[in-house]
Motif scaffolding. Structure first.
Motif, PDB file in Angstrom:
ATOM      1  N   GLY A 108      54.905 -28.300 107.356  1.00 41.36           N
ATOM      2  CA  GLY A 108      55.034 -27.862 105.969  1.00 41.36           C
ATOM      3  C   GLY A 108      53.717 -27.293 105.451  1.00 41.36           C
ATOM      4  O   GLY A 108      53.683 -26.245 104.820  1.00 41.36           O
ATOM      5  N   ASN A 111      52.957 -23.812 106.833  1.00 38.35           N
ATOM      6  CA  ASN A 111      53.773 -22.801 106.154  1.00 38.35           C
ATOM      7  C   ASN A 111      53.250 -22.514 104.751  1.00 38.35           C
ATOM      8  O   ASN A 111      53.200 -21.364 104.325  1.00 38.35           O
ATOM      9  CB  ASN A 111      55.243 -23.238 106.115  1.00 38.35           C
ATOM     10  CG  ASN A 111      56.003 -22.774 107.336  1.00 38.35           C
ATOM     11  OD1 ASN A 111      56.440 -21.627 107.406  1.00 38.35           O
ATOM     12  ND2 ASN A 111      56.138 -23.648 108.326  1.00 38.35           N
ATOM     13  N   LYS A 115      51.903 -18.852 103.734  1.00 36.20           N
ATOM     14  CA  LYS A 115      52.529 -18.204 102.569  1.00 36.20           C
ATOM     15  C   LYS A 115      51.455 -17.821 101.545  1.00 36.20           C
ATOM     16  O   LYS A 115      51.505 -16.768 100.924  1.00 36.20           O
ATOM     17  CB  LYS A 115      53.551 -19.148 101.941  1.00 36.20           C
ATOM     18  CG  LYS A 115      54.129 -18.705 100.596  1.00 36.20           C
ATOM     19  CD  LYS A 115      55.315 -17.792 100.765  1.00 36.20           C
ATOM     20  CE  LYS A 115      55.974 -17.436  99.435  1.00 36.20           C
ATOM     21  NZ  LYS A 115      57.007 -16.413  99.605  1.00 36.20           N
ATOM     22  N   ILE A 275      51.985 -23.638  94.285  1.00 29.56           N
ATOM     23  CA  ILE A 275      53.189 -22.869  93.965  1.00 29.56           C
ATOM     24  C   ILE A 275      54.001 -22.632  95.229  1.00 29.56           C
ATOM     25  O   ILE A 275      55.228 -22.752  95.228  1.00 29.56           O
ATOM     26  CB  ILE A 275      52.802 -21.529  93.299  1.00 29.56           C
ATOM     27  CG1 ILE A 275      52.116 -21.807  91.963  1.00 29.56           C
ATOM     28  CG2 ILE A 275      54.029 -20.652  93.107  1.00 29.56           C
ATOM     29  CD1 ILE A 275      51.465 -20.578  91.347  1.00 29.56           C
ATOM     30  N   ALA A 276      53.308 -22.304  96.325  1.00 29.06           N
ATOM     31  CA  ALA A 276      54.016 -22.078  97.595  1.00 29.06           C
ATOM     32  C   ALA A 276      54.779 -23.337  97.996  1.00 29.06           C
ATOM     33  O   ALA A 276      55.920 -23.272  98.439  1.00 29.06           O
ATOM     34  CB  ALA A 276      53.032 -21.665  98.680  1.00 29.06           C
ATOM     35  N   ARG A 278      56.087 -25.453  96.129  1.00 27.35           N
ATOM     36  CA  ARG A 278      57.277 -25.530  95.269  1.00 27.35           C
ATOM     37  C   ARG A 278      58.313 -24.479  95.667  1.00 27.35           C
ATOM     38  O   ARG A 278      59.456 -24.812  95.952  1.00 27.35           O
ATOM     39  CB  ARG A 278      56.837 -25.300  93.817  1.00 27.35           C
ATOM     40  CG  ARG A 278      57.842 -25.756  92.784  1.00 27.35           C
ATOM     41  CD  ARG A 278      57.433 -25.260  91.401  1.00 27.35           C
ATOM     42  NE  ARG A 278      57.851 -23.894  91.213  1.00 27.35           N
ATOM     43  CZ  ARG A 278      57.112 -22.927  90.650  1.00 27.35           C
ATOM     44  NH1 ARG A 278      55.909 -23.171  90.179  1.00 27.35           N
ATOM     45  NH2 ARG A 278      57.590 -21.701  90.535  1.00 27.35           N
ATOM     46  N   ILE A 279      57.907 -23.216  95.727  1.00 26.62           N
ATOM     47  CA  ILE A 279      58.924 -22.171  95.894  1.00 26.62           C
ATOM     48  C   ILE A 279      59.464 -22.082  97.315  1.00 26.62           C
ATOM     49  O   ILE A 279      60.558 -21.561  97.511  1.00 26.62           O
ATOM     50  CB  ILE A 279      58.440 -20.782  95.398  1.00 26.62           C
ATOM     51  CG1 ILE A 279      57.338 -20.191  96.271  1.00 26.62           C
ATOM     52  CG2 ILE A 279      58.004 -20.859  93.956  1.00 26.62           C
ATOM     53  CD1 ILE A 279      56.858 -18.827  95.779  1.00 26.62           C
ATOM     54  N   LEU A 280      58.725 -22.602  98.291  1.00 30.17           N
ATOM     55  CA  LEU A 280      59.303 -22.651  99.643  1.00 30.17           C
ATOM     56  C   LEU A 280      60.369 -23.738  99.745  1.00 30.17           C
ATOM     57  O   LEU A 280      61.066 -23.837 100.748  1.00 30.17           O
ATOM     58  CB  LEU A 280      58.211 -22.884 100.699  1.00 30.17           C
ATOM     59  CG  LEU A 280      57.277 -21.695 100.964  1.00 30.17           C
ATOM     60  CD1 LEU A 280      56.175 -22.086 101.942  1.00 30.17           C
ATOM     61  CD2 LEU A 280      58.056 -20.499 101.515  1.00 30.17           C
ATOM     62  N   GLY A 281      60.455 -24.574  98.708  1.00 33.37           N
ATOM     63  CA  GLY A 281      61.511 -25.580  98.684  1.00 33.37           C
ATOM     64  C   GLY A 281      61.083 -26.967  99.119  1.00 33.37           C
ATOM     65  O   GLY A 281      61.886 -27.881  99.148  1.00 33.37           O
ATOM     66  N   PHE A 282      59.794 -27.112  99.456  1.00 33.35           N
ATOM     67  CA  PHE A 282      59.312 -28.470  99.733  1.00 33.35           C
ATOM     68  C   PHE A 282      59.262 -29.264  98.417  1.00 33.35           C
ATOM     69  O   PHE A 282      59.590 -30.425  98.362  1.00 33.35           O
ATOM     70  CB  PHE A 282      57.907 -28.445 100.346  1.00 33.35           C
ATOM     71  CG  PHE A 282      57.818 -27.682 101.640  1.00 33.35           C
ATOM     72  CD1 PHE A 282      58.402 -28.190 102.785  1.00 33.35           C
ATOM     73  CD2 PHE A 282      57.165 -26.460 101.709  1.00 33.35           C
ATOM     74  CE1 PHE A 282      58.327 -27.502 103.982  1.00 33.35           C
ATOM     75  CE2 PHE A 282      57.081 -25.764 102.898  1.00 33.35           C
ATOM     76  CZ  PHE A 282      57.666 -26.280 104.045  1.00 33.35           C
ATOM     77  N   VAL A 283      58.761 -28.585  97.372  1.00 33.47           N
ATOM     78  CA  VAL A 283      58.561 -29.137  96.020  1.00 33.47           C
ATOM     79  C   VAL A 283      57.398 -30.129  96.031  1.00 33.47           C
ATOM     80  O   VAL A 283      56.398 -29.918  95.384  1.00 33.47           O
ATOM     81  CB  VAL A 283      59.832 -29.753  95.412  1.00 33.47           C
ATOM     82  CG1 VAL A 283      59.580 -30.230  93.988  1.00 33.47           C
ATOM     83  CG2 VAL A 283      60.970 -28.711  95.418  1.00 33.47           C
TER      84      VAL A 283
END
Lengths: 394, 394
Positions: A108, A111, A115, A275-276, A278-283
């Motif tokens: 994670g 990534n 990103k 922000i990455a 969050r927006i990659l969906g890990f939150v």
């Protein structure tokens, strides 16, 4: 109807799946105890007792909302502070919670950082042999992985070629020490030279080049060999850590990024990485396990178990005539195949119910990776097969 | 030195950060108990007791390696089987473990499915007002979010415009019911019509269009209103579920995707989604919490708490002359601003120490979202402020 990129992925992964299915088939025929699966880097040593003790203590003492609830995307402040302090104690750094971002494992974290950093066509350099997922992580953000060919003498990075392959488009370099698949630890000398090259090239091109250190195996180092802490050698370092191996928690997906103040554009990197995340969906990294690892920063799995495996396997294979570097860390042995073709060698091994992975999968043909995070008995029972194998092909 | 895309993200997020900082500033001046923060959709109702009971039982009865270890990227087979069975019981479906992929929350699941489906420039349609993250999730894979303008009569989707905006490049439609930010539940009539339109357009263009249902609020429905289960209406449905709200576990990042056999290219979608889960860096959903939710499939947070808040807030605001639809689910009220400019209205509210979010952030200017997942007392104490606010601007 799936995307073109994923069609390619599905196709290539079917090879791995085929191997997995073959392993299952063999187990059905010969019994699971007679199939020797050295193919997966999955810890076989139990998590330390501290883990479940920490869970029980947290459940007893903390309120439910703060155990399982949302927090800042970068993680609990007190957890990040505890991690920073622990790193400072061990490596003489001066991090604070503001340098730490809790992540869903190292995968994670990598990534998130790619990103954050990569524009399309940006180049990321790595050294063969390397963990194959790096190619995917970089491609996820339209970057290009540039692979430096292996130095098969001692598997330290090939710095001559490295120097030549750095370009104005080089945005990052990713290294992994203790290394998967070789078990080699990059020496302090290597790190100093590598840092010097990077500083020179930054100057030459007027760029910033980030050194991303993927460190899931940091705590798995044998014979007290030191693993240099990279931010002490190079300012533009970003560290991706994982507790998957050090605490045998690979399923819980917990790790962190270290983004030092000294890294160029530090503030924007921190903001963007948040922000990455969050927006990659890990939150955010899983909340209970953030608190658990904060309580277990000095705990460690029983590395002696891996060490015994290492000795048995290395000594055994060496005595049969296999050539390999004795690993200093992680739980892999990277062995030169006695025939040139490593794919063919893996197939021959399979006939002896031995499952291993080609060096080709790590960008280093002519070798195989043997993951020795298995039962001691598995190695004992597999050794005669390895012996027969080299005798057959010689 | 961060990527161009992330530079834009950092810039736009600084607005939200400014609001957050402003809230903290207000709390320092007036005391935290006199600042009424309705801005975040963070559950304030405790997780049900079953959660921690499940954790304790798992720690007592299961072995450490299987609690915290790796499993198949799609999740534990028995967990997926239990979830499939539970869905089948509730909605008359016929899923098996092969239709379920465990994910790092719904945000993780949506990223996995968009990575799986989208080629660059593919279009994903959503209906305003909508959760702003959808734009990011789609952009992560170079897709384009096409927004259908809101139907402000009853906030059911605007199906006339929808029909017109479907093109041969439409790869997916994402809906969210109970809806964030309106609290509206899309009726069965809506779902039937929407499905018919999709089938017609699939035929017209010779394409497959996937209906992606984002369902974190499924269990938060009041007055026994039914939330239709979409795979019963449309074959190419993919469901993204999260336990964050139903069990108040938002920090633990646990959810799943349902990919039905009937969906076109089902097998490739499943394979690709598994790989996407891995290469995006999720690897797998957190392991302990996979087992926990499997033991809590019939547990639910105390929805009455949210319901009391809903009644108090809706009745209060209505009595002062605010116009809004009474929400049937979730924990949001979407209110027409008594002045046209919702940004200005939020600023006026802030002067009364009331923090709310603009409708503009959800693609629906002229409205504000009030998240009522707060203490009952917070609503009681904030109501006079709301009253004064409408009187001032009228």
């Amino acid at each position: 109807m799936i995307s073109i990129k994923m069609q390619e992925q599905v196709q290539s992964s079917s090879v791995i799946r085929a191997m997995f299915e073959e392993g299952k088939r063999l187990a059905e025929i010969h019994g699971v105890e007679n199939v020797f699966d050295f193919s997966i880097g999955n810890p076989n040593v139990e998590p330390p007792e501290e883990i479940n003790e920490a869970i029980l203590e947290i459940l007893k003492t903390e309120n439910l909302m703060s155990i399982h609830g949302y927090m800042n995307n970068s993680g609990y402040e007190e957890v990040r502070a505890a991690i920073a302090e622990s790193i400072n104690d061990k490596f003489g750094t001066a991090f604070t919670q503001n340098n730490i971002l809790m992540t869903v494992g190292a995968a994670g974290g990598l990534n998130v950082i790619f990103k954050t950093l990569l524009n399309p066509k940006d180049e990321v350099i790595t050294f063969a042999p390397f963990f194959g997922e790096y190619k995917n992580y970089v491609k996820n953000y339209e970057g290009e992985l540039v692979v430096i060919s292996p130095n098969t003498i001692d598997f330290q990075p090939n710095l001559e070629e490295f120097k030549e392959k750095i370009t104005p488009k080089t945005k990052a370099v990713i290294i992994n020490s203790p290394n998967n698949p070789t078990g080699v630890i990059y020496s302090e000398e290597t790190i100093i030279k590598l840092s010097e090259i990077l500083r020179e090239k930054q100057k030459e091109f007027g760029t910033d080049i980030y050194l991303v250190s993927d460190e899931p195996y940091r705590e798995l180092a044998y014979d007290n060999v030191e693993v240099p802490y990279l931010s002490n050698y190079y300012a533009n370092t970003i560290i991706g850590y994982s507790f998957s191996k050090s605490l045998s928690l690979p399923g819980e997906r917990i790790g962190y990024l270290v983004i030092p103040d000294q890294a160029a554009d530090y503030k924007n990197i921190i903001s963007a990485a948040n922000i990455a995340n969050r927006i990659l969906g890990f939150v955010n990294a899983p909340s209970l396990f953030q608190r658990v690892v904060a309580k277990c920063l000095n705990a460690k799995v029983d590395i002696d178990t891996y060490n015994r495996n290492r000795e048995l396997l290395y000594n055994g294979l060496s005595s049969y005539g296999y050539q390999c570097i004795k690993p200093e860390g992680a739980f892999y042995l990277f062995v030169k195949t006695p025939i040139e073709n490593d794919v063919e060698f893996c197939n021959l091994a399979k006939k002896k119910n031995i499952l291993i992975v080609t060096g080709t999968a790590f960008g280093c043909p002519g070798y195989v990776r043997i993951a020795y995070c298995v039962a001691y008995k598995t190695i004992e029972k597999a050794l005669p097969g390895f012996k027969a194998l080299i005798e057959e092909v010689k």
